[in-house]
Design a protein around this motif. Structure first.
Motif, PDB file in Angstrom:
ATOM      1  N   VAL A 238       0.834  -1.198  -0.119  1.00  0.00           N
ATOM      2  CA  VAL A 238      -0.112   0.137   0.118  1.00  0.00           C
ATOM      3  C   VAL A 238       0.917   1.351  -0.132  1.00  0.00           C
ATOM      4  O   VAL A 238       0.727   2.239  -0.642  1.00  0.00           O
ATOM      5  CB  VAL A 238      -0.850   0.043   1.215  1.00  0.00           C
ATOM      6  N   LEU A 239       1.824   1.178   0.603  1.00  0.00           N
ATOM      7  CA  LEU A 239       3.010   2.299   0.792  1.00  0.00           C
ATOM      8  C   LEU A 239       3.658   2.554  -0.468  1.00  0.00           C
ATOM      9  O   LEU A 239       3.887   3.736  -1.068  1.00  0.00           O
ATOM     10  CB  LEU A 239       3.929   2.023   1.720  1.00  0.00           C
ATOM     11  N   GLY A 240       3.934   1.484  -1.363  1.00  0.00           N
ATOM     12  CA  GLY A 240       4.672   1.499  -2.540  1.00  0.00           C
ATOM     13  C   GLY A 240       3.565   2.137  -3.616  1.00  0.00           C
ATOM     14  O   GLY A 240       4.010   2.832  -4.276  1.00  0.00           O
ATOM     15  N   VAL A 241       2.265   1.861  -3.425  1.00  0.00           N
ATOM     16  CA  VAL A 241       1.286   2.600  -4.347  1.00  0.00           C
ATOM     17  C   VAL A 241       1.105   4.016  -4.116  1.00  0.00           C
ATOM     18  O   VAL A 241       1.151   4.686  -4.961  1.00  0.00           O
ATOM     19  CB  VAL A 241      -0.282   1.760  -4.178  1.00  0.00           C
ATOM     20  N   PHE A 242       1.213   4.441  -2.779  1.00  0.00           N
ATOM     21  CA  PHE A 242       1.020   5.900  -2.317  1.00  0.00           C
ATOM     22  C   PHE A 242       2.413   6.470  -3.013  1.00  0.00           C
ATOM     23  O   PHE A 242       2.269   7.571  -3.621  1.00  0.00           O
ATOM     24  CB  PHE A 242       1.115   6.093  -0.803  1.00  0.00           C
ATOM     25  N   LEU A 243       3.694   5.858  -2.848  1.00  0.00           N
ATOM     26  CA  LEU A 243       4.551   6.689  -3.268  1.00  0.00           C
ATOM     27  C   LEU A 243       4.612   6.586  -4.878  1.00  0.00           C
ATOM     28  O   LEU A 243       5.070   7.813  -5.610  1.00  0.00           O
ATOM     29  CB  LEU A 243       5.919   5.880  -3.035  1.00  0.00           C
ATOM     30  N   LEU A 244       4.327   5.630  -5.458  1.00  0.00           N
ATOM     31  CA  LEU A 244       4.053   5.662  -7.117  1.00  0.00           C
ATOM     32  C   LEU A 244       3.098   6.821  -7.464  1.00  0.00           C
ATOM     33  O   LEU A 244       3.412   7.426  -8.393  1.00  0.00           O
ATOM     34  CB  LEU A 244       3.431   4.363  -7.611  1.00  0.00           C
ATOM     35  N   VAL A 245       2.185   6.916  -6.755  1.00  0.00           N
ATOM     36  CA  VAL A 245       1.013   8.032  -7.026  1.00  0.00           C
ATOM     37  C   VAL A 245       1.582   9.454  -6.670  1.00  0.00           C
ATOM     38  O   VAL A 245       1.483  10.328  -7.607  1.00  0.00           O
ATOM     39  CB  VAL A 245      -0.254   8.010  -6.197  1.00  0.00           C
ATOM     40  N   ALA A 246       2.230   9.427  -5.825  1.00  0.00           N
ATOM     41  CA  ALA A 246       3.121  10.690  -5.309  1.00  0.00           C
ATOM     42  C   ALA A 246       4.059  11.330  -6.455  1.00  0.00           C
ATOM     43  O   ALA A 246       4.197  12.243  -6.658  1.00  0.00           O
ATOM     44  CB  ALA A 246       3.569  10.734  -4.154  1.00  0.00           C
ATOM     45  N   LEU A 247       4.967  10.507  -6.621  1.00  0.00           N
ATOM     46  CA  LEU A 247       5.971  10.771  -7.541  1.00  0.00           C
ATOM     47  C   LEU A 247       5.397  10.823  -8.982  1.00  0.00           C
ATOM     48  O   LEU A 247       6.091  11.779  -9.695  1.00  0.00           O
ATOM     49  CB  LEU A 247       6.995   9.479  -7.965  1.00  0.00           C
ATOM     50  N   LEU A 248       4.497  10.256  -9.450  1.00  0.00           N
ATOM     51  CA  LEU A 248       3.955  10.829 -10.871  1.00  0.00           C
ATOM     52  C   LEU A 248       2.843  12.182 -10.760  1.00  0.00           C
ATOM     53  O   LEU A 248       2.589  12.595 -11.789  1.00  0.00           O
ATOM     54  CB  LEU A 248       2.877   9.649 -11.307  1.00  0.00           C
TER      55      LEU A 248
ATOM     56  N   ALA B 167       8.872   5.807 -11.718  1.00  0.00           N
ATOM     57  CA  ALA B 167       8.322   7.114 -11.482  1.00  0.00           C
ATOM     58  C   ALA B 167       9.423   7.937 -10.783  1.00  0.00           C
ATOM     59  O   ALA B 167       9.313   9.093 -10.988  1.00  0.00           O
ATOM     60  CB  ALA B 167       7.224   6.860 -10.447  1.00  0.00           C
ATOM     61  N   LEU B 168      10.215   7.364 -10.254  1.00  0.00           N
ATOM     62  CA  LEU B 168      11.571   8.076  -9.577  1.00  0.00           C
ATOM     63  C   LEU B 168      12.338   8.757 -10.658  1.00  0.00           C
ATOM     64  O   LEU B 168      12.853   9.679 -10.616  1.00  0.00           O
ATOM     65  CB  LEU B 168      12.313   6.956  -8.909  1.00  0.00           C
TER      66      LEU B 168
ATOM     67  N   ALA C 243      11.437  14.832  -6.934  1.00  0.00           N
ATOM     68  CA  ALA C 243      10.959  13.810  -6.466  1.00  0.00           C
ATOM     69  C   ALA C 243      10.852  14.523  -5.017  1.00  0.00           C
ATOM     70  O   ALA C 243       9.588  14.075  -4.501  1.00  0.00           O
ATOM     71  CB  ALA C 243      11.990  12.705  -6.561  1.00  0.00           C
ATOM     72  N   PRO C 244      11.669  14.936  -4.430  1.00  0.00           N
ATOM     73  CA  PRO C 244      11.383  15.431  -2.958  1.00  0.00           C
ATOM     74  C   PRO C 244      10.411  16.261  -2.846  1.00  0.00           C
ATOM     75  O   PRO C 244       9.417  16.199  -2.050  1.00  0.00           O
ATOM     76  CB  PRO C 244      13.032  15.654  -2.508  1.00  0.00           C
ATOM     77  N   GLU C 245      10.365  17.330  -3.823  1.00  0.00           N
ATOM     78  CA  GLU C 245       9.247  18.365  -3.699  1.00  0.00           C
ATOM     79  C   GLU C 245       7.941  17.726  -4.027  1.00  0.00           C
ATOM     80  O   GLU C 245       6.839  17.973  -3.161  1.00  0.00           O
ATOM     81  CB  GLU C 245       9.617  19.253  -4.600  1.00  0.00           C
ATOM     82  N   ARG C 246       7.736  16.670  -4.730  1.00  0.00           N
ATOM     83  CA  ARG C 246       6.656  15.753  -5.139  1.00  0.00           C
ATOM     84  C   ARG C 246       5.960  15.169  -3.799  1.00  0.00           C
ATOM     85  O   ARG C 246       4.933  15.240  -3.514  1.00  0.00           O
ATOM     86  CB  ARG C 246       6.618  15.060  -6.337  1.00  0.00           C
TER      87      ARG C 246
END
Length: 903
Positions: A35-45, A161-162, A169-172
């Motif tokens: 679930v955390l990976g999915v959130f990171l994917l959404v945030a990086l995109l 995505a990274l 990436a940090p700002e997103r």
């Protein structure tokens, strides 16, 4: 010695229990990590940035809840592996049967020795079997729970995505995690500047875009530049049509972007998913220029020139216009190109009438096709329709000249007929009586013949044709007429070159931004490095073009100098041939002083090196005036005599000023005498009154004594004011004397010493008058020295400029001789008659104010008063101060220099 395997058993049991724990923890940990990976994917995109600000924290809370639920479900039944489970792990991983580790921990139930011995043997075999215990790798078993390998897909998606996010990436991630309840509009501190720079050939000013948006039409090839600073949010994007380009960061709070505009599109500046500004751009394509003949080309009504009426136009201005001539009999021959001057710099619409003289061209007398070709700043060309005409040719009367011109035309029609041309040149050279046995003509014919015979280059035919033309002209006109025509052509070419230099100088001034704008742009730090490099490159290109222009102008000046020299030699040769016995032998009677030529051309070159084409053109105009004077018979000798007469008149006016100073100084001396006599009488009266008062103090009342004292004080104050007024007049006279000394020194190169002593005496008189003292002695000295100075001025004028001609204001030889004694006497009435001067003249030979014509001889000279001199000094100081400011335009500095020279 064999190691005891039981010593490593505790560590192996601990490792086995850790492996069992990982096999239980990892399956339980994977759901929340997924679930955390999915959130990171959404945030990086950057998908949360597309949502409204209030929805971003909701999305974060949903993912956080999912992580919590997945973790609770995975860890609720999780237990810590025990010791027995660790032993079973070791036994199964090592492939041991019969549970040897349990046998090591068991004890026999009885105390039978035989049973104990058997058990001990069994333990030794068990201990020996555990020497190769292995823990083995953990096997969580995720493959059974995730048969389609979603975990691998999630890992690859996170890596992609990274890479896409890059440095953002940090700002997103921060924007996705930190709640943002701000408004969707730009912050008040946001500053947006956008402008479109049209191409340089258009000459159009930059177009600034309104932040509120709108429609805009720009030329094709324009460059868009956008600067954004302030506000809150991430890096903005420049969207042109469907292509998005991120801005380039200048610092932590400023960004810039640029793009080339070749097609119309919707231009949008987007930031954090919101539109900051937008415009609809329409790109106007650059149209090719047009050129046409307004009337059919034909021969001019007078002379040998052509009449080429033309019209040219372009949407952004015509940069170049030329006429191309092609020989009808030889279409494959290279075209002859003739540049046509345009009115102004890159006019959008222009008409004119070119009148070139092509009678000297090898195609003269042949049928040609002429076509106009116009070129704009973008390099596009436009052509007119071709017109056919016959080039005018000059008519020759000399038979050899006619033969040479016919031979020249035949080579223009067929350059391969070299052999026939050689035979014809041999025939002409073998008949020297046809050209009066002129050695120069014979050598020219042989030179053209050998060039055609031995030089196989294609240019050799044109060079031979040029030799034939020069020879024909020499036979028909003579050398003087030919050099005059070459001189006129050299002058015209230099004038065109100077006009072109002035146009390019004006264009460079208009293209270069003012210094204050550059400094302001640098302070705001809004100009991208690419623009700075582009500006530097443009500056270098302009500098190279200016240097090439300067070299070309210098070459034209040298050609003009050579043409003048050849023309002067030709004129001298013709005059000597026409009337050799009447040629003057005095070197001062030369047609033109070669030093004047050198000075003119050197000044033109100096002006060219200093990038002052206006001064060079002025020198060229003065040189043309000298040449016109030569044609009109005004030789330098007569001009020198005219200059000498003018200088003599200037010297006479200056001597008149000195004589007027003598008169003014004499009046001041008389005033000093009267003031001294009045003071002496007043002192005598006071002395007598004091004696009377001492003898009878009771005879005069006190009020009368007070009145007498008041009258004495008033008299003294009046005398002091009069002395101070005369001090100011004395200072004005001294300044006027200084101007006369400077002007006379410039005229003759020497200042009479008595004038300097008179200046010193005037200064002493001024100081004495300023203090209310007696200035008669220095005034007498000043009068005496002025008279002596005037006498020496007359002698210097006589030595340097001689005696004036009758009718120019002089009275024959007696005038110059009588000036010295007359100035020395100071009173000119008696000596004027003694020297034979006419009635009504002063000691300097000028008419008095009462005599007729006095205004023509400077007798009305007026010494300026103090106010006028002070105003003149202030004007000079202001001019010198402005002239020292070298940042002013060159035209203004030249004007100030001319004013200062007049002063």
């Amino acid at each position: 010695m064999t190691k005891n395997p039981l010593r490593r058993l505790p560590r192996q049991r601990l490792a086995a229990r850790a492996a069992l724990g990982w096999e239980r923890v990892w399956p339980a940990l994977w759901p929340p990590l997924g679930v955390l990976g999915v959130f990171l994917l959404v945030a990086l995109l950057g998908l949360p940035l597309l949502l409204p600000p209030w929805a971003r924290p909701v999305l974060s809370l949903v993912f956080l809840a999912g992580i919590a639920v997945a973790g609770w479900r995975g860890f609720r039944r999780l237990s810590v592996p025990g010791r027995d489970e660790g032993d079973r792990r070791l036994e199964s991983a090592s492939g041991l049967a019969h549970r040897p580790l349990a046998a090591l921990a068991d004890r026999p139930a009885g105390n039978d020795p035989m049973a104990l011995a058997v058990w001990e043997a069994h333990r030794r075999r068990a201990a020996a079997s555990i020497r190769q215990l292995r823990v083995g790798l953990p096997r969580p078993g995720l493959a059974r729970r995730d048969p389609i390998a979603l975990r691998a897909g999630l890992g690859l998606a996170l890596f992609a995505a990274l890479v896409i996010a890059g440095p953002e990436a940090p700002e997103r991630l921060r924007r996705a995690l930190v709640p943002d309840f701000g408004l969707a509009t730009a912050a008040p501190a946001l500053r947006l500047e956008a402008w479109v720079t049209p191409p340089g050939y258009t000459g159009a000013a930059p177009i600034f875009l309104d932040a509120a948006g709108g429609d805009l039409a720009v030329p094709q090839g324009s460059r868009l530049q956008v600067a954004l600073s302030g506000g809150t949010g991430g890096t903005p994007d420049l969207v042109i049509g469907s292509a998005a380009t991120p801005f380039r960061a200048l610092d932590a709070r400023s960004w810039s972007a640029e793009a080339q505009l070749d097609h119309g599109a919707r231009l949008v500046i987007r930031r954090d998913g919101f539109e900051v500004a937008g415009w609809t751009l329409t790109v106007q394509a650059d149209q090719p220029p047009t050129a046409q003949f307004t009337d059919p080309p034909a021969r001019a009504a007078r002379g040998l020139g052509l009449r080429l009426p033309w019209r040219a136009g372009d949407d952004w201005g015509v940069a170049h216009l030329e006429a191309q001539f092609r020989l009808v009999a030889r279409p494959q021959a290279p075209a002859h190109t003739l540049d046509i001057n345009l009115p102004g710099a890159q006019p959008r619409e222009a008409t004119g009438n070119a009148g070139p003289d092509l009678s000297a061209h090898p195609w003269a007398g042949l049928e040609v096709q002429v076509q106009l070709m116009a070129r704009d700043g973008a390099g596009q060309e436009g052509r007119s329709e071709a017109a056919t005409l016959t080039l005018p040719e000059r008519a020759f009367a000399h038979p050899v000249a006619q033969a040479l011109i016919a031979l020249r035309k035949s080579l223009s029609l067929d350059p391969t007929r070299r052999r026939e041309a050689q035979i014809e040149l041999d025939r002409l050279a073998n008949a020297p009586e046809a050209f009066e046995h002129d050695t120069t003509t014979f050598l020219s014919l042989r030179s053209a013949r050998h060039r055609l015979a031995r030089d196989r280059r294609g240019e050799a035919v044109a060079e031979a044709q040029e030799t034939m033309w020069e020879t024909a002209l020499a036979l028909e006109e003579g050398r003087a007429d030919r050099t005059a025509r070459a001189l006129a052509q050299a002058i015209e070419e230099l004038r065109e070159q100077l006009e072109q230099a002035m146009r390019e100088q004006q264009e460079n001034r208009e293209a270069t931004p003012p210094q204050e704008n550059r400094e302001q742009g640098q302070e705001q730090n809004q100009q991208p490095p690419q623009d700075q490099q582009q500006d530097q490159q443009q500056d270098r290109q302009r500098a190279e073009q200016t240097e090439q222009q300067r070299q070309e102008t210098d070459r034209r000046i040298q050609e003009l100098r050579d043409a003048i020299r050849r023309h002067l030699e030709a004129l001298a040769e013709r005059l000597q041939q026409e009337n050799a016995e009447s040629m003057p032998t005095d070197p001062q009677n030369r047609l033109m002083d070669r030093r004047d030529l050198d000075r003119r051309t050197d000044r033109m070159r100096e002006a060219n090196r200093q990038d002052r084409p206006q001064d060079a053109e002025r020198e060229l105009a003065e040189l043309e005036e000298m040449l016109r004077a030569l044609e009109e018979g005004r030789t330098p000798r007569s001009e020198a005599q005219e200059r000498q007469r003018q200088q003599r008149e200037r010297g006479e006016r200056q001597m008149g000023v000195v004589q007027d100073m003598v008169r003014r100084q004499t009046q001041m001396l008389d005033s000093g005498h009267r003031r001294a006599e009045a003071e002496a009488e007043q002192r005598e009266a006071d002395r007598r009154a004091q004696q009377l008062q001492n003898r009878a103090p009771w005879s005069r009342p006190a009020p009368q004594q007070d009145q007498q004292q008041e009258r004495r004080s008033a008299t003294e104050a009046e005398a002091l004011r009069e002395a101070q007024n005369e001090a100011r007049i004395q200072r004005a006279l001294r300044r006027a004397l200084g101007e006369v000394m400077q002007q006379f020194g410039d005229l003759t190169g020497e200042i009479p010493a008595p004038l300097g002593r008179a200046d010193q005496a005037m200064r002493e008189a001024q100081e004495a008058l300023g203090q209310g003292g007696d200035a008669r002695t220095p005034q007498q000295t000043a009068i005496r020295e002025l008279q002596e100075g005037g006498r020496q001025m007359a002698q210097q004028m006589q030595r340097q400029f001689g005696q004036g001609e009758p009718g120019e204001g002089e009275e024959g030889e007696g005038e110059g001789e009588g000036q010295g004694p007359m100035m020395g006497q100071g009173q000119g009435e008696g000596s004027d008659q003694a020297q034979g001067q006419g009635q009504g003249r002063d000691p300097l030979g000028r008419r008095t104010r009462e005599a007729p014509g006095a205004q023509d001889n400077g007798s009305d000279t007026r010494v300026p008063d103090e106010a006028e001199l002070l105003r003149t000094r202030r004007i000079q100081e202001e001019l010198r101060k402005r002239g020292a400011e070298r940042t002013r335009p060159q035209e203004e500095l030249d004007y100030i220099d001319r004013l200062l020279r007049r002063f």
